[in-house]
Design an enzyme around this catalytic site. Structure first.
Site, PDB file in Angstrom:
ATOM      1  N   THR A   6      35.926  40.366  35.545  1.00  0.00           N
ATOM      2  CA  THR A   6      35.274  39.219  36.176  1.00  0.00           C
ATOM      3  C   THR A   6      34.130  38.617  35.358  1.00  0.00           C
ATOM      4  OG1 THR A   6      35.883  39.974  38.351  1.00  0.00           O
ATOM      5  CG2 THR A   6      33.972  38.519  38.232  1.00  0.00           C
TER       6      THR A   6
HETATM    7  P1  AMP Z   1      35.389  42.835  39.661  1.00  0.00           P
HETATM    8  O1  AMP Z   1      34.666  44.123  39.917  1.00  0.00           O
HETATM    9  O2  AMP Z   1      35.652  42.609  38.195  1.00  0.00           O
HETATM   10  O3  AMP Z   1      36.619  42.755  40.476  1.00  0.00           O
HETATM   11  O4  AMP Z   1      34.424  41.660  40.114  1.00  0.00           O
HETATM   12  C1  AMP Z   1      34.465  41.031  41.359  1.00  0.00           C
HETATM   13  C2  AMP Z   1      33.154  41.196  42.033  1.00  0.00           C
HETATM   14  O5  AMP Z   1      32.132  40.600  41.255  1.00  0.00           O
HETATM   15  C3  AMP Z   1      32.995  40.504  43.365  1.00  0.00           C
HETATM   16  O6  AMP Z   1      33.557  41.260  44.410  1.00  0.00           O
HETATM   17  C4  AMP Z   1      31.488  40.417  43.506  1.00  0.00           C
HETATM   18  O7  AMP Z   1      30.989  41.581  44.096  1.00  0.00           O
HETATM   19  C5  AMP Z   1      31.010  40.389  42.078  1.00  0.00           C
HETATM   20  N1  AMP Z   1      30.426  39.075  41.732  1.00  0.00           N
HETATM   21  C6  AMP Z   1      31.071  37.914  41.566  1.00  0.00           C
HETATM   22  N2  AMP Z   1      30.220  36.933  41.230  1.00  0.00           N
HETATM   23  C7  AMP Z   1      28.993  37.483  41.176  1.00  0.00           C
HETATM   24  C8  AMP Z   1      27.704  36.984  40.869  1.00  0.00           C
HETATM   25  N3  AMP Z   1      27.508  35.710  40.548  1.00  0.00           N
HETATM   26  N4  AMP Z   1      26.675  37.854  40.912  1.00  0.00           N
HETATM   27  C9  AMP Z   1      26.863  39.158  41.219  1.00  0.00           C
HETATM   28  N5  AMP Z   1      28.072  39.682  41.503  1.00  0.00           N
HETATM   29  C10 AMP Z   1      29.126  38.868  41.492  1.00  0.00           C
HETATM   30 ZN    ZN Z   2      37.376  38.736  38.911  1.00  0.00          ZN
HETATM   31 ZN    ZN Z   3      38.298  42.313  40.652  1.00  0.00          ZN
END
Ligand code: AMP
Ligand code: ZN
Ligand code: ZN
Length: 414
Positions: free
Chosen positions: A75
């Site tokens: 992400t």
């Molecule tokens: P991942 O762990 O790679 O699946 O990332 C997804 C998660 O990133 C989401 O569920 C959020 O908790 C987190 N996330 C997304 N955007 C933000 C942001 N701008 N600031 C902090 N956390 C974020």
């Molecule tokens: Zn993502």
């Molecule tokens: Zn994810």
């Protein structure tokens, strides 16, 4: 009023104000650009029949066969590639979790790190490019948008709140578009996490993932209705995309690092589809020998030996030893359950970015885009030069190519 008559009036006004020179020609204001991210919306989800609003946008505008994420397909690295046009190796957000001497520990949940510009300032996100060149920007969540980067921030932004209601997110963006000229942002973002979360907890094929697709689609329908109400639907450029896809990761498919190396002899920086490992001093040779030999379902490299097609491993923040799991397998501790927000997972991303399961959504609609167009898969570093072109901005140095994406634009917008 004819154009000639309007020009004559302008000249008279200028004379009346005591001006001796004609007013400088100003380029006509460009349409605003709204970038929407649906985290974890795999390219093929669009064909499931749960997203009528998105399907209508894709039908009337441009549908990409898929957007290839940058490696690793996580992400934060990918959201920052989308807005900088840089590979993670070149923008510095090389993983969702990083440990760097002098900077400390970076994780998504570490608000202090997420808001610290020193993690982000190896590259220039588009809201900084826009601010430097006099355009206003607004972010309703985007990784990096909470930090001051090179001394710049979005004009309007909110701290990330995963619990914020989706209708409220849409309404806030519509409110920003209602601001008077001079205050109204030219570039805006909007972000939804539900599809990614459901994909992690239940897997990409699950009914809950389809429900999350429908939930986000209802928010998009509200957005489209709000744009139509304001006469903006055909006068705003809208890009709806995702950062990566999602693959099934059944619980039996785990690789336990502790079975391979003594946990006391390594610092494990990150786990999951990828793992970054720093050998403890004095244990470098032993740890390297254990990891670098052929492994079932996983390959490890010294960072300098990571295949060049992944564009990864030259940044100082990438740990010296780096492992990548086969798609569907996860690297973890033993015993250890792989978690997302504290819950066990059945789906994950972060894998080889060339795998079709990692491909992300790309849909675009608006005056600059062709109607009823389909375009082939392209890399997500191209999105930054596409967006700077749409906004009439000089791009900062980047890894993308405008030429890859020019074909999706209406001839007058190229
Ligand atoms: P991942 O762990 O790679 O699946 O990332 C997804 C998660 O990133 C989401 O569920 C959020 O908790 C987190 N996330 C997304 N955007 C933000 C942001 N701008 N600031 C902090 N956390 C974020
Ligand atoms: Zn993502
Ligand atoms: Zn994810």
């Amino acid at each position: 009023m004819t154009t000639l008559f309007r020009l004559a009036c302008l000249c008279l006004l200028a004379l009346a104000a005591g001006c001796t020179t004609a007013p400088a020609a100003r380029p006509a204001a460009r349409p605003p650009l709204l970038l929407v991210s649906i985290d974890g919306f795999r390219a093929d989800y669009l064909d499931r029949g749960h997203s009528p609003a998105l399907e209508a946008l894709a039908r009337e505008g441009v549908r990409g066969q898929g957007l290839e994420p940058a490696f690793p397909s996580l992400t934060f690295p990918n959201h920052y590639s989308l807005v900088t046009g840089r590979y993670p190796d070149h923008h510095g957000i090389v993983d969702n979790a990083m440990s760097v001497p002098g900077l400390g520990r970076f994780t998504l949940g570490n608000r202090e790190a997420v808001g610290d510009g020193r993690w982000w300032d190896e590259a220039e996100p588009i809201w900084v490019t826009a601010d430097r060149q006099g355009l206003k920007t607004a972010t309703l969540f985007w990784p990096g948008s909470e930090a001051s980067i090179h001394g710049h921030r979005p004009d309007y932004w909110l701290p990330y709140d995963g619990d914020m209601d989706y209708d409220a997110r849409v309404d806030r963006v519509l409110h920003w578009l209602d601001l008077p000229p001079g205050q109204r942002p030219a570039f805006l973002t909007l972000y939804f996490e539900a599809v990614d979360s459901a994909g992690h907890y239940e897997g990409p094929q699950a009914a809950q993932t389809n429900q999350a697709i429908a939930q986000v689609d209802r928010a998009l329908a509200r957005l489209v209705a709000g744009l139509k109400q304001r006469g903006l639907y055909d006068h705003l450029n809208l890009i709806v995309l995702a950062d990566h896809g999602m693959a099934d990761t059944p619980p039996a498919q785990r690789i336990f690092l502790d079975d391979l190396v003594d946990p006391a002899h390594v610092q494990v920086v990150s786990t999951g589809a990828i793992a970054g490992i720093i050998p403890a001093p004095g244990h470098e040779a032993e740890v390297a020998a254990a990891l670098l030999r052929p492994q079932p379902h996983m390959q490890c490299w010294r960072k300098a030996d990571i295949p060049s097609r992944l564009h990864y491993g030259h940044n100082g923040r990438v740990p010296p030893l780096f492992c990548l799991a086969q798609v569907g397998w996860l690297i973890t501790h033993n015993p250890g359950t792989v978690l997302h927000h504290g819950k066990a997972i059945l789906g994950e991303h972060g894998f080889d970015n060339a795998d079709p399961r990692m491909r992300a959504l790309f849909v675009a609609h608006g005056p600059a885009f062709r109607a009823h167009a389909r375009v082939p898969v392209f890399p997500n570093v191209d999105v930054y030069p596409l967006m700077t072109h749409l906004l009439g901005l000089r791009p900062a140095p980047n890894d993308g190519r405008y030429a890859d994406v020019a074909g999706m634009l209406a001839p007058a917008a190229r």
